[in-house]
Each structure stands twice: as C-alpha cells, then as structure tokens.
Design an enzyme around this catalytic site. Structure first.
Site, short mmCIF file in Angstrom:
data_model
loop_
_atom_site.label_atom_id
_atom_site.label_comp_id
_atom_site.label_asym_id
_atom_site.label_seq_id
_atom_site.Cartn_x
_atom_site.Cartn_y
_atom_site.Cartn_z
N LYS A 207 2.76 12.70 -7.03
CA LYS A 207 3.73 11.79 -6.39
C LYS A 207 3.16 10.38 -6.32
O LYS A 207 3.79 9.41 -6.72
CB LYS A 207 4.08 12.26 -4.98
CG LYS A 207 4.80 11.18 -4.16
CD LYS A 207 5.08 11.63 -2.75
CE LYS A 207 3.95 11.50 -1.79
NZ LYS A 207 3.75 10.17 -1.21
N ASN A 208 1.93 10.26 -5.82
CA ASN A 208 1.37 8.94 -5.55
C ASN A 208 0.95 8.18 -6.80
O ASN A 208 0.59 7.01 -6.73
CB ASN A 208 0.21 9.06 -4.56
CG ASN A 208 0.71 9.43 -3.19
OD1 ASN A 208 1.91 9.35 -2.92
ND2 ASN A 208 -0.18 9.82 -2.32
N ARG B 206 7.68 3.53 1.89
CA ARG B 206 6.84 2.32 1.81
C ARG B 206 6.54 1.92 0.38
O ARG B 206 6.40 0.74 0.06
CB ARG B 206 5.50 2.57 2.48
CG ARG B 206 5.53 2.86 3.94
CD ARG B 206 4.13 3.22 4.39
NE ARG B 206 3.19 2.18 4.06
CZ ARG B 206 3.08 1.06 4.78
NH1 ARG B 206 3.86 0.89 5.81
NH2 ARG B 206 2.23 0.14 4.46
N CYS C 253 6.21 3.66 10.76
CA CYS C 253 5.85 4.91 10.07
C CYS C 253 5.52 5.95 11.14
O CYS C 253 5.30 5.60 12.29
CB CYS C 253 4.63 4.64 9.18
SG CYS C 253 4.15 6.08 8.25
N ARG D 145 0.77 0.47 9.83
CA ARG D 145 0.46 0.42 8.39
C ARG D 145 0.85 -0.96 7.88
O ARG D 145 1.86 -1.11 7.20
CB ARG D 145 1.16 1.55 7.66
CG ARG D 145 0.69 2.93 8.13
CD ARG D 145 1.33 4.05 7.34
NE ARG D 145 0.87 4.09 5.96
CZ ARG D 145 1.40 4.89 5.02
NH1 ARG D 145 2.43 5.66 5.34
NH2 ARG D 145 0.93 4.91 3.79
N VAL E 129 0.96 -4.67 5.83
CA VAL E 129 0.91 -5.06 4.42
C VAL E 129 0.31 -6.45 4.26
O VAL E 129 0.54 -7.13 3.26
CB VAL E 129 2.32 -4.98 3.78
CG1 VAL E 129 2.80 -3.54 3.67
CG2 VAL E 129 3.33 -5.85 4.54
N LEU F 22 -2.62 -7.38 3.45
CA LEU F 22 -3.45 -7.55 2.26
C LEU F 22 -2.59 -7.78 1.02
O LEU F 22 -2.95 -8.52 0.11
CB LEU F 22 -4.36 -6.33 2.06
CG LEU F 22 -5.40 -6.09 3.16
CD1 LEU F 22 -6.09 -4.76 2.95
CD2 LEU F 22 -6.41 -7.23 3.21
N ASP G 6 -5.14 12.47 3.25
CA ASP G 6 -3.95 13.28 2.99
C ASP G 6 -4.24 14.78 2.97
O ASP G 6 -3.32 15.58 2.76
CB ASP G 6 -3.31 12.87 1.65
CG ASP G 6 -2.78 11.45 1.68
OD1 ASP G 6 -2.50 10.89 0.60
OD2 ASP G 6 -2.67 10.88 2.78
N ARG H 18 9.57 15.44 0.39
CA ARG H 18 9.15 14.13 -0.13
C ARG H 18 7.96 14.26 -1.07
O ARG H 18 7.76 13.42 -1.94
CB ARG H 18 8.77 13.19 1.02
CG ARG H 18 9.91 12.82 1.94
CD ARG H 18 9.47 11.70 2.86
NE ARG H 18 8.95 10.58 2.07
CZ ARG H 18 8.46 9.47 2.64
NH1 ARG H 18 8.42 9.37 3.96
NH2 ARG H 18 8.01 8.48 1.88
C1 EPZ Z 1 -1.60 5.43 -0.04
O1 EPZ Z 1 -0.94 4.72 1.01
C2 EPZ Z 1 -0.90 6.79 -0.13
N1 EPZ Z 1 0.51 6.57 -0.38
C3 EPZ Z 1 -1.05 7.53 1.20
O2 EPZ Z 1 -0.53 8.85 1.01
C4 EPZ Z 1 -2.53 7.69 1.54
O3 EPZ Z 1 -2.64 8.25 2.83
C5 EPZ Z 1 -3.21 6.30 1.53
O4 EPZ Z 1 -3.00 5.63 0.26
C6 EPZ Z 1 -4.71 6.40 1.75
O5 EPZ Z 1 -5.30 7.19 0.78
C7 EPZ Z 1 0.92 6.38 -1.67
O6 EPZ Z 1 0.15 6.35 -2.61
C8 EPZ Z 1 2.40 6.20 -1.89
P1 EPZ Z 1 -3.71 2.04 1.94
P2 EPZ Z 1 -1.18 3.15 1.21
O7 EPZ Z 1 -3.05 0.73 1.69
O8 EPZ Z 1 -1.31 2.50 -0.12
C9 EPZ Z 1 -4.98 -0.45 5.80
C10 EPZ Z 1 0.88 10.70 1.38
O9 EPZ Z 1 0.75 11.55 2.29
N2 EPZ Z 1 -4.21 -1.58 5.22
O10 EPZ Z 1 -4.82 2.45 1.06
O11 EPZ Z 1 -0.14 2.66 2.12
C11 EPZ Z 1 -4.06 0.67 6.29
O12 EPZ Z 1 -3.55 0.41 7.57
C12 EPZ Z 1 0.68 9.21 1.70
O13 EPZ Z 1 1.14 10.97 0.21
C13 EPZ Z 1 -4.25 -2.82 5.84
O14 EPZ Z 1 -4.89 -2.99 6.87
O15 EPZ Z 1 -2.60 3.18 1.97
C14 EPZ Z 1 -4.97 1.89 6.25
O16 EPZ Z 1 -5.72 1.97 7.42
C15 EPZ Z 1 0.65 8.93 3.17
N3 EPZ Z 1 -3.52 -3.83 5.30
C16 EPZ Z 1 -5.87 1.57 5.06
O17 EPZ Z 1 -5.74 0.18 4.77
C17 EPZ Z 1 -2.77 -3.68 4.15
O18 EPZ Z 1 -2.13 -4.64 3.70
C18 EPZ Z 1 -5.53 2.36 3.80
O19 EPZ Z 1 -4.19 2.09 3.48
C19 EPZ Z 1 -2.76 -2.42 3.53
C20 EPZ Z 1 -3.49 -1.37 4.08
#
Ligand code: EPZ
Length: 436
Positions: free
Chosen positions: A22-23, A94, A118, A123, A125, A127, A312, A404
């Site tokens: 999926k991801n 998202r 969420c 969560r 964005v 960055l 995850d 999902r």
């Molecule tokens: C991806 O989410 C996955 N989703 C998530 O899987 C997974 O839990 C996550 O990566 C971590 O491995 C998809 O691929 C669609 P991140 P993402 O940006 O990209 C912080 C599932 O169950 N952060 O790597 O949203 C954030 O708060 C889903 O399949 C910022 O601070 O995760 C978190 O603590 C749920 N600012 C950390 O980084 C930002 O702008 C990691 O988030 C972005 C993120």
C-alpha cells in the site's frame, strides 16, 4: 457497516499470500502524473486507499483504469489540467498530500488541502512545506489549502535537511525535484524500502537520482519524464503481520508458508526481534517459512526509522507478546501515542498498561473473545490477531479501517484454516418508535 466475526481456537495453517505494498503503491500512482501518456502499474493491491487515490487522480483530470483481479492499473495523465486535491479526499487519506510535490513537478503550481487530524498523534507537514520552499516554491495558506507556485513555472531546485527523516516528505520532495530547473539535495532522507522502490520508478521514467536508500539523495532535474510499466513491491508490513499471525496462531512445529513476499524489506530490527522470540523461520526468494514454537519468549522492542523496528508493526507485536512466557515493553518513538487499540484489547482480557510512549504487556494470559472496535488500520489488525487465539467469538467492528490496508484478509485467513466471516451490521439500531 462491516465487521469480522472470528471463532477462535482453529490453528492457522498452510499458506498466506502477501499483496502489493500500500505505502509504495500510493507514491507510484502520484509519480504517474509527472509524465504525459499512460503509466501501467502492476501488483497494485485492491484497497480502499488505492481507490481513494485513484479518485484524487481522476479529479485532476487523469483517466484511471484498475483491474482488481489482475492488480493492474492504467493511468493516463495526458489530460491532467486541474491542479487541486480537495479537502474531502485529503482528509480521508494523508497520502493525497503527495499531490503537492507531483503537481509542482508537473505544472509548477498546486492547490492541496492540508491533511487535518488523524486517529493518533499530531502528524504535521511542516517538513513538506519547508522543503518545497527550499526547492524554490512560494507557499501560501488559503482556507485550509496549501497554495504553491514555482516562479517562472518551474522550481529551481535546492537543498533541504529533514529532521526527523520523514517518509512522506522525502517522497514529496522527490516528486517535486525530479523536473526542477537545477539540482537538489535531500539530507537525512528516509531510507524505507517504499522510498527506494518509488525512486527506482522515477529513475526508470528518466529521472536523475543518486543515493536512494542512503541518508543523502541527490537529484539532477530533467525537462521531461516518460510513462513506463512498473511492478510494485510486496507489502512489508503485511508480511510482518503474517509472520506474527503464524507464530501466534500456528500449530507448534508445523510450517506456514508466506508467499509473494520480500523478506529483504523487513529490516534488521524486526528480524532480530522475531528470532529472539524463539520462533523458527527461514527466508527464500519471494517467501518466508515460519515454524511456531510453544515457548514464545518475551522480547521488548523500540520502534525507529528504517531499518529500525517499524511503528506500523508495534500494535501487532503487542498482541504477539501477550502469548509470551513473560512480560515485555513496547516503546514507540515515531508516534508517541499510537495506543488507541489498548483499551479494546483490555476487553479481551489483555493486561497491558500504557505509560507515556510505552506499553507494558503481561504474557501468559489467555485471550477471551469480545466485541471490540477498530480505531485505525494497524490497531484493527492487532484486534484480529487477538481474535485468532481467543477463547470463543470476537467481533471486530468498523473494519473499514482494516480495508484501507489489508486486501481480502478474511479470504486469506479462511484459506489458512481460520474461522472468520465478514458480516454486515448496523452500528446504532433504530430507536424503538415511541408511538408504536
Ligand atoms: C508513512 O507516514 C506511512 N504512511 C505510515 O504508515 C508510517 O507509520 C510512517 O511513514 C512511519 O513509518 C504511508 O506511507 C502512506 P513520516 P508518513 O512523515 O509519511 C514527523 C500505515 O499504517 N513529521 O515518516 O506520514 C511525524 O509527526 C501508515 O500504513 C514531522 O514532524 O510518516 C512523525 O513523528 C500509518 N513533520 C515522523 O515525522 C513532517 O512534515 C515520521 O512521519 C512530517 C513528519
């Protein structure tokens, strides 16, 4: 509304096939709009999130044909002309936020809704937005929408250091940078297999990218990319989930074969922790064999970015550890409050205490069937895992969360000997008509 009814007590046996990731599928679909013409994606799972993303692409003007039986998707982006991803869809999923980088990369402008809340954690964005600015974009906020513009219609490129190494931000910046006028550099980039496979698709489309899988990714912008045919990778989180299911619910000593898998994507931390439980397993090309033990050892884990233990898989690991010969501790350093499933597990006689970003789990405890409520994707599958070994019936409600990210889970589990049914139900029965 659907729920799963699981009649506990049957051993899981035989084979469990893994679906496409999926991801990884979602960023592959986003990449398709960077090239005019038809992109063909293979091994795409038939999931709600894929359906939602296809809808986002259609709103932009793309034509999307998906054959769920063949798991093949045709995306023709030639007529993409509406650079907007609406709130109704982004709030549902998202990953629709990937349209920010994809539309900036394709058309030099984008209007994308902010994701909103969420089931767990903030969560943000930030960055993604700061990164786009570093690539030369002007970013504004208008009524909950991010309005992004590349002066002169094309990004200049630039350098941005991520902290933490966000998966989503790395993907979004790559989508924007591959067609920038100049070169870009992403520092402290995410190294997850999803990012690497997605980057390989961009390279095959003609993008100039170095350093995938390392913390420094260098991109040389090109004028145009071409549509290709690309095969998605198997889902590493589904694989981890199935290894845990086999170890918990399989008959000790009997081999369970997990097929269509990519064990090389599991990451050392998960493989090491799984081995320390005493469960026997072996990897082969495209498969994992698991031989359950009747003496599961307690193993405490701490989640981390890849190749650390995936967040995850922490909910699934929590349930696994209820069957261990002793107590253990699960710490989530990525999402510090991803524990909405714990109160539901308490209803199934699980003894688990949440303290800050940790949950302490008691082993050696029989699980009892109950009516439980899904809260999010991975939390809901942990309830299903508990139902596999529970005494009596478990009713896992609101499984739209599960749909999902897990394709035809009840079909796969039934084929592997589990007594499980998908049943439609009404959440709040109509109040008795007072006047009757
Ligand atoms: C991806 O989410 C996955 N989703 C998530 O899987 C997974 O839990 C996550 O990566 C971590 O491995 C998809 O691929 C669609 P991140 P993402 O940006 O990209 C912080 C599932 O169950 N952060 O790597 O949203 C954030 O708060 C889903 O399949 C910022 O601070 O995760 C978190 O603590 C749920 N600012 C950390 O980084 C930002 O702008 C990691 O988030 C972005 C993120």
């Amino acid at each position: 509304m659907d729920k799963f009814v699981i009649y506990g007590g049957n051993y899981l046996e035989g084979e469990l096939p893994v679906s496409g990731s999926k991801n990884t599928a979602l960023p592959l679909m986003a990449a398709s709009i960077l090239a005019d013409g038809t992109t063909v994606l293979e091994n795409i799972p038939n999931l709600q999130d894929v359906t939602t993303f296809a809808h986002v692409l259609r709103i932009l003007g793309a034509s999307v044909q998906f054959d769920p039986k063949e798991h093949r998707m045709h995306i023709d982006a030639s007529r993409v002309n509406f650079p907007e991803a609406p709130y109704e869809l982004v709030k549902k999923m998202r990953a629709s936020f990937y349209m920010l980088g994809a539309l900036l990369g394709r058309a030099g402008s984008a209007r994308v809704s902010l994701p909103g809340g969420c089931a767990w954690g903030p969560r943000p964005v930030n960055l993604h937005l700061e990164g786009m600015k570093a690539l030369g974009a002007e970013i504004d906020l208008d009524q909950g929408y991010v309005v992004a513009k590349a002066p002169g219609g094309r990004l200049t490129g630039g350098t941005f250091a991520l902290d933490p190494p966000s998966v989503g931000a790395t993907i979004n910046l790559l989508l924007a940078a591959v067609t920038a006028r100049g070169s870009s550099r992403i520092e402290n980039a995410a190294r997850e297999p999803d990012v690497i496979v997605f980057g390989e698709m961009l390279q095959q489309m003609g993008a100039k990218i170095e350093g995938l899988g390392s913390t420094i990714i260098e991109i040389e912008g090109v004028d145009a990319l071409k549509p290709i045919t690309f095969k998605n990778t198997p889902d590493r989180i589904e694989l981890g989930t199935f290894m845990i299911a086999a170890a918990m619910a399989g008959r000790p000593g009997d081999l369970i074969h997990i097929s269509n898998a990519a064990p090389e994507h599991l990451g050392e931390a998960f493989v090491d922790a799984f081995a320390r439980t005493g469960t026997k397993f072996s990897f082969g090309p495209g498969y994992v064999d698991v031989i359950p033990t009747d003496e599961i050892q307690p193993v405490s884990i701490e989640t981390a970015v890849y190749p650390g233990f995936p967040t995850d898989l922490q909910a699934q690991w929590t349930v696994f550890m209820t069957q261990a010969k002793g107590n253990s501790r699960i710490t989530d350093t990525i999402y510090t409050d991803r524990f909405a499933h714990i109160p539901e597990l308490h209803r199934m006689n699980v003894n688990a205490i949440v303290v800050g970003n940790q949950v302490v789990v008691a082993g050696n405890r029989p699980i009892k069937g109950a009516y439980v409520m899904s809260t999010d994707l991975r939390g809901s599958v942990s309830l299903v895992l508990a139902g596999l070994v529970a005494e009596g019936e478990t009713h896992v409600q609101r499984i739209y969360h599960l749909d999902r990210g897990y394709e035809n889970l009840e079909g796969k589990l039934s084929a592997a000997g589990i007594a499980v049914q998908r049943v439609a139900y009404q959440e709040f029965p109509d109040p008795v008509n007072e006047t009757a």
